[in-house]
Scaffold this active site. Structure first.
Site: not given
Length: 357
Positions: A44, A46, A164, A198
Site C-alpha cells: 500500500h 503508506e 473520423w 478496442l
C-alpha cells in the site's frame, strides 16, 4: 495532501478492486518520502512511503489520500506499520467504506497515541476513487458513457459513416481513458459495422488493455472479428443465448468468455451484468456505444458520467444521435446530471457531465 493526490493518480486503473492511494511523509516542514499503491497485491501507499523513509519516519506526519487500513488482506495492516515506524501524526482525505476498514485503522492509531486528522481535501480524493467508493456502497461499477460527436450530438451521418468525426488529439485522450478503466463495452452492431479492436494504442510504456465486453444478445457477430483476438486482452460476450449454442462454442474456441445473461425483448439486463463485473474486480466500465447501447444504459439509470468529444461540425437532422431514441416527451423528465465541465482538446471540446452522490 495535494502531493499525495498526485502520487495516487499514478496508480489509476492498475489497482482494482483496490482504490488508488498516494502517501507523503513530512518532517520538519520537508517532504522525506512519497509512495503510491501501484498494483493489486503490491504494498500500500503508506508502506511504500514508510519503507523509503526508513528511520526518518519517526516523529513525522503521514499524509494519505485514504484512511489507513487495520486488517490483514493481501498485505499487512498499514496501521501497524505506521505505529511501528513511530509516525507522530496521520492526515487523511477519504474515509474507506470497506467494512474491513471503516474507522478501524483510525481507532487503532489513536489508541496508540497517534494524532489523526481526517478529511483534508476529501472531495478531491473521493473524486479520484469514485469507482471504488460506488462499488463498495452499491455493488455496482462506475459507468462512463463516451462518444465522439458533432456539435449537434451526432454519432454518424445519415448514411451511417462516422470516421473520423473528432480529431487525432481527441482520439488520443480517448485512448488514455481506456488505459485507466477496467472494461470497455460495445454492442454487436458496432462490432459488425466497424470491426474495432478496442485496445489502447498509446506510444508510452506501462499501458494495458482493459477487458473488452461485447453485448451480443443473439450472437450475430463473427468469431473472426478483431475484438475476439484474445491475445490482446481478455474478452467477454454477454448474450441471451445458451453457452452450448454453435456461436458460443465458436467464440469459446478463440478464448472468449461467453456469459449467458437474463434479459427481455432482445435486451440484456444490465444491472445483473454490472454486478457480476464488480464481483470480478471490475469497478470502472467505459461504454463506447453505439447509440442503442448508450440508450440502454441511460434508460436503465446506470450511467454515472458522460464524456463527449465534440467536433466543430454539424450533420443535421438525418444524423444518428449518440444517445439513441430516449423518447423524452417532457423537458421536466429529461436525463439530468449534476456537474458539467469542458476543456479544449485540439480543435474539439471535451464535455464531461456526471452525477454526484
Amino acid at each position: 495532501m495535494t502531493l499525495a493526490l498526485a502520487e495516487a493518480v499514478k496508480g489509476l486503473g492498475r489497482t482494482h478492486p483496490n482504490p488508488a492511494v498516494g502517501a507523503v511523509l513530512v518532517k520538519a516542514g520537508r517532504v522525506i518520502s512519497t509512495g503510491f499503491h501501484a498494483r493489486l497485491g503490491g504494498p500500500h501507499a503508506e508502506a511504500v512511503a514508510l519503507k523509503q523513509a526508513g528511520a526518518r519516519a519517526k516523529g513525522a506526519t503521514l499524509y494519505s489520500t485514504l484512511e489507513p487500513c487495520n486488517h490483514h488482506g493481501r498485505t499487512p495492516p498499514c496501521s501497524d506499520a505506521i505505529i511501528e515506524a513511530g509516525v507522530k501524526r496521520v492526515v487523511y482525505a477519504s474515509s474507506d467504506p470497506n467494512p474491513l476498514v471503516n474507522g478501524k485503522g483510525v481507532r487503532r492509531l489513536r489508541a496508540a497515541g497517534v494524532e489523526v486528522l481526517p478529511h483534508v481535501l476529501r472531495h478531491a480524493a473521493d473524486s479520484l476513487n469514485q469507482p471504488f467508493l460506488k462499488a463498495m456502497r452499491t455493488g455496482l461499477p462506475w459507468v462512463t458513457a463516451k462518444a465522439g460527436v458533432t456539435l449537434d450530438g451526432k454519432l454518424a451521418t445519415s448514411t451511417g459513416k462516422s470516421k473520423w468525426i473528432t480529431s487525432e488529439a481527441s482520439r488520443k485522450v480517448a485512448h488514455q481513458l481506456r488505459d485507466v478503466v477496467d472494461v470497455v463495452v460495445v454492442g454487436s452492431s458496432t462490432v459488425v459495422s466497424d470491426d474495432p479492436q478496442l485496445t489502447v494504442r498509446l506510444k508510452k510504456k506501462g499501458t494495458r488493455n482493459p477487458t473488452r465486453l461485447v453485448l451480443d444478445p443473439y450472437l450475430r457477430t463473427s468469431p473472426r472479428a478483431k475484438v475476439y483476438d484474445t491475445k490482446a486482452a481478455r474478452t467477454i460476450v454477454a448474450t441471451l443465448e445458451a453457452a452450448s449454442a454453435p456461436g458460443a462454442l465458436a467464440l469459446t474456441k478463440r478464448g472468449v468468455e461467453v456469459w449467458p445473461m437474463t434479459g427481455t425483448r432482445g435486451r440484456i439486463a444490465l444491472e445483473p451484468l454490472l454486478r457480476r463485473l464488480v464481483k470480478e474486480g471490475a469497478l470502472h466500465v467505459l461504454v463506447e456505444g453505439g447509440a442503442a447501447v448508450h440508450q440502454s444504459f441511460l434508460a436503465a439509470g446506470v450511467v454515472d458520467e458522460v464524456v463527449l468529444f465534440m467536433a466543430p461540425k454539424l450533420f443535421g437532422h438525418g444524423g444518428l444521435t449518440w444517445s439513441g431514441a430516449l423518447e423524452v416527451s417532457d423537458p421536466s423528465k429529461a436525463f439530468e446530471f449534476d456537474a458539467l465541465d469542458a476543456v479544449r482538446v485540439g480543435p474539439d471540446l471535451m464535455v464531461t457531465a456526471r452525477k454526484i452522490g
